[in-house]
Design an enzyme around this catalytic site. Structure first.
Site, PDB file in Angstrom:
ATOM      1  N   TRP A  10       0.824  -1.224   0.000  1.00 28.30           N
ATOM      2  CA  TRP A  10       0.000   0.000   0.000  1.00 28.30           C
ATOM      3  C   TRP A  10       0.853   1.267   0.000  1.00 28.30           C
ATOM      4  CZ3 TRP A  10      -4.314  -1.224   4.201  1.00 28.30           C
ATOM      5  CH2 TRP A  10      -5.085  -2.300   3.739  1.00 28.30           C
ATOM      6  N   LYS A  11       2.134   1.131   0.271  1.00 22.02           N
ATOM      7  CA  LYS A  11       3.031   2.302   0.349  1.00 22.02           C
ATOM      8  C   LYS A  11       2.443   3.325   1.327  1.00 22.02           C
ATOM      9  CE  LYS A  11       4.626   1.107  -4.205  1.00 22.02           C
ATOM     10  NZ  LYS A  11       5.238   1.491  -5.455  1.00 22.02           N
ATOM     11  N   GLU A 100      11.973   1.966  -3.757  1.00 21.46           N
ATOM     12  CA  GLU A 100      11.790   3.345  -3.274  1.00 21.46           C
ATOM     13  C   GLU A 100      12.697   3.617  -2.077  1.00 21.46           C
ATOM     14  OE1 GLU A 100       7.561   3.024  -3.076  1.00 21.46           O
ATOM     15  OE2 GLU A 100       7.560   2.953  -5.264  1.00 21.46           O
ATOM     16  N   GLY A 178       5.265   1.873 -10.628  1.00 22.51           N
ATOM     17  CA  GLY A 178       4.429   3.069 -10.588  1.00 22.51           C
ATOM     18  C   GLY A 178       4.445   3.858 -11.886  1.00 22.51           C
ATOM     19  N   GLY A 238       1.580  -2.693  -6.245  1.00 23.26           N
ATOM     20  CA  GLY A 238       1.471  -1.375  -5.629  1.00 23.26           C
ATOM     21  C   GLY A 238       0.119  -0.749  -5.927  1.00 23.26           C
ATOM     22  N   GLY A 239       0.076   0.140  -6.915  1.00 23.07           N
ATOM     23  CA  GLY A 239      -1.129   0.920  -7.212  1.00 23.07           C
ATOM     24  C   GLY A 239      -2.403   0.095  -7.300  1.00 23.07           C
TER      25      GLY A 239
HETATM   26  P1  PGA Z   1       3.255  -0.621  -8.771  1.00 21.61           P
HETATM   27  O1  PGA Z   1       4.244  -0.838  -7.512  1.00 21.61           O
HETATM   28  O2  PGA Z   1       2.430  -1.885  -8.871  1.00 21.61           O
HETATM   29  O3  PGA Z   1       2.426   0.586  -8.405  1.00 21.61           O
HETATM   30  O4  PGA Z   1       4.116  -0.416  -9.955  1.00 21.61           O
HETATM   31  C1  PGA Z   1       4.833  -2.089  -7.257  1.00 21.61           C
HETATM   32  C2  PGA Z   1       5.715  -1.989  -6.043  1.00 21.61           C
HETATM   33  O5  PGA Z   1       6.310  -0.932  -5.835  1.00 21.61           O
HETATM   34  O6  PGA Z   1       5.831  -2.954  -5.268  1.00 21.61           O
END
Ligand code: PGA
Length: 260
Positions: A10-11, A100, A178, A238-239
């Site tokens: 979920w970041k 990240e 992302g 992620g997203g």
């Molecule tokens: P993303 O991110 O699916 O939004 O590209 C993947 C991740 O950072 O684990």
């Protein structure tokens, strides 16, 4: 046969109300617990939401993961969270070495720190999800496989056999995270097969059991092709993990690979 593993990263997103709604949506979408017996599923919220999200997950078969960990067990490390704390909050997994954290956030984590985190998380009984991946510059220079080997070996250095038995590797090309730009199934398979081969040199036949997730712009419409590759064992999302319908559709794509 390896059980696919789909985890939502979920970041730094959602608030508590939306986090609860998302879990309810995923639970509703998955329907039966049987789904989580054929595919492992986890969500990785920001650390302050671990405990409340753990409560929402009770009885769902969905596991909980953290997004990072500090390698020391306790002490004067303002703002950091230990592996035992993460475990106490109800988590089973922890993402380590996400791109990240390696490249974007001020910490600029190096492979030595990532290795310490893998060992500390493993020693506390957590399952590390060790992220590795090349930047676009490294790919263009033809260094992809070399970078993957380096990050894998550095991350796994001195890791006990017991931790190696459960560790999960996530191949996440930095240029695909992302960005909406996803690795082709062939690019993913090449990287995953390479990682499995390098892992075999480190842990022997255990490498055949180790799950290697793909991460980087996985969406409902590309998940099936990626997960259909022989060495791709699910994804780190992620997203698309922030929308219950999309996340459930991605889990369904992983389920379809075990039903074949
Ligand atoms: P993303 O991110 O699916 O939004 O590209 C993947 C991740 O950072 O684990």
């Amino acid at each position: 046969m390896r059980k696919p593993f789909v985890a939502g990263n979920w970041k730094m997103n959602l608030d508590l109300v939306r986090a609860r709604e998302l879990v309810a949506g995923i639970r509703g979408g998955l329907g039966t617990d049987a789904d989580c017996r054929r595919v492992d599923v986890a969500v990785c919220p920001p650390s302050v939401y671990l405990f409340p999200v753990a409560n929402e997950l009770v009885g769902s078969g969905i596991a909980l993961g953290a997004q990072d960990v500090y390698p020391e067990p306790k002490g004067a490390f303002t703002g950091e969270v230990s592996a035992e704390m993460i475990k106490d909050a109800g988590a089973q997994y922890v993402i380590i070495g996400h791109s990240e954290r390696r490249h974007t956030i001020g910490h600029l984590e190096d492979d030595r720190m990532i290795n310490l985190k893998v060992k500390a998380a493993g020693a506390a009984g957590l399952t590390p999800i060790l992220c590795v991946g090349e930047t676009i510059g490294e790919r263009k220079r033809g260094q992809t496989l070399e970078v993957l080997t380096f990050q894998l070996v550095a991350g796994m250095t001195g890791v006990s056999a017991e931790i190696a038995e459960r560790i999960v590797i996530a191949y996440e090309p930095v240029w695909a995270i992302g960005t909406g730009e996803v690795a082709t199934p062939d690019q993913a398979q090449e990287a995953h097969a390479h990682l499995r081969g390098e892992l075999r040199k480190l842990v022997g036949d255990q490498a055949d059991q180790t799950r290697i997730q793909y991460g980087g712009s996985v969406k409902p419409d590309n998940a099936a092709d990626l997960f259909g590759q022989p060495d791709v064992d699910g994804g780190l999302i992620g997203g698309a993990s922030l929308k219950a319908d999309d996340f459930v559709a991605i889990i369904s794509a992983a389920l379809a690979t075990v039903q074949r």
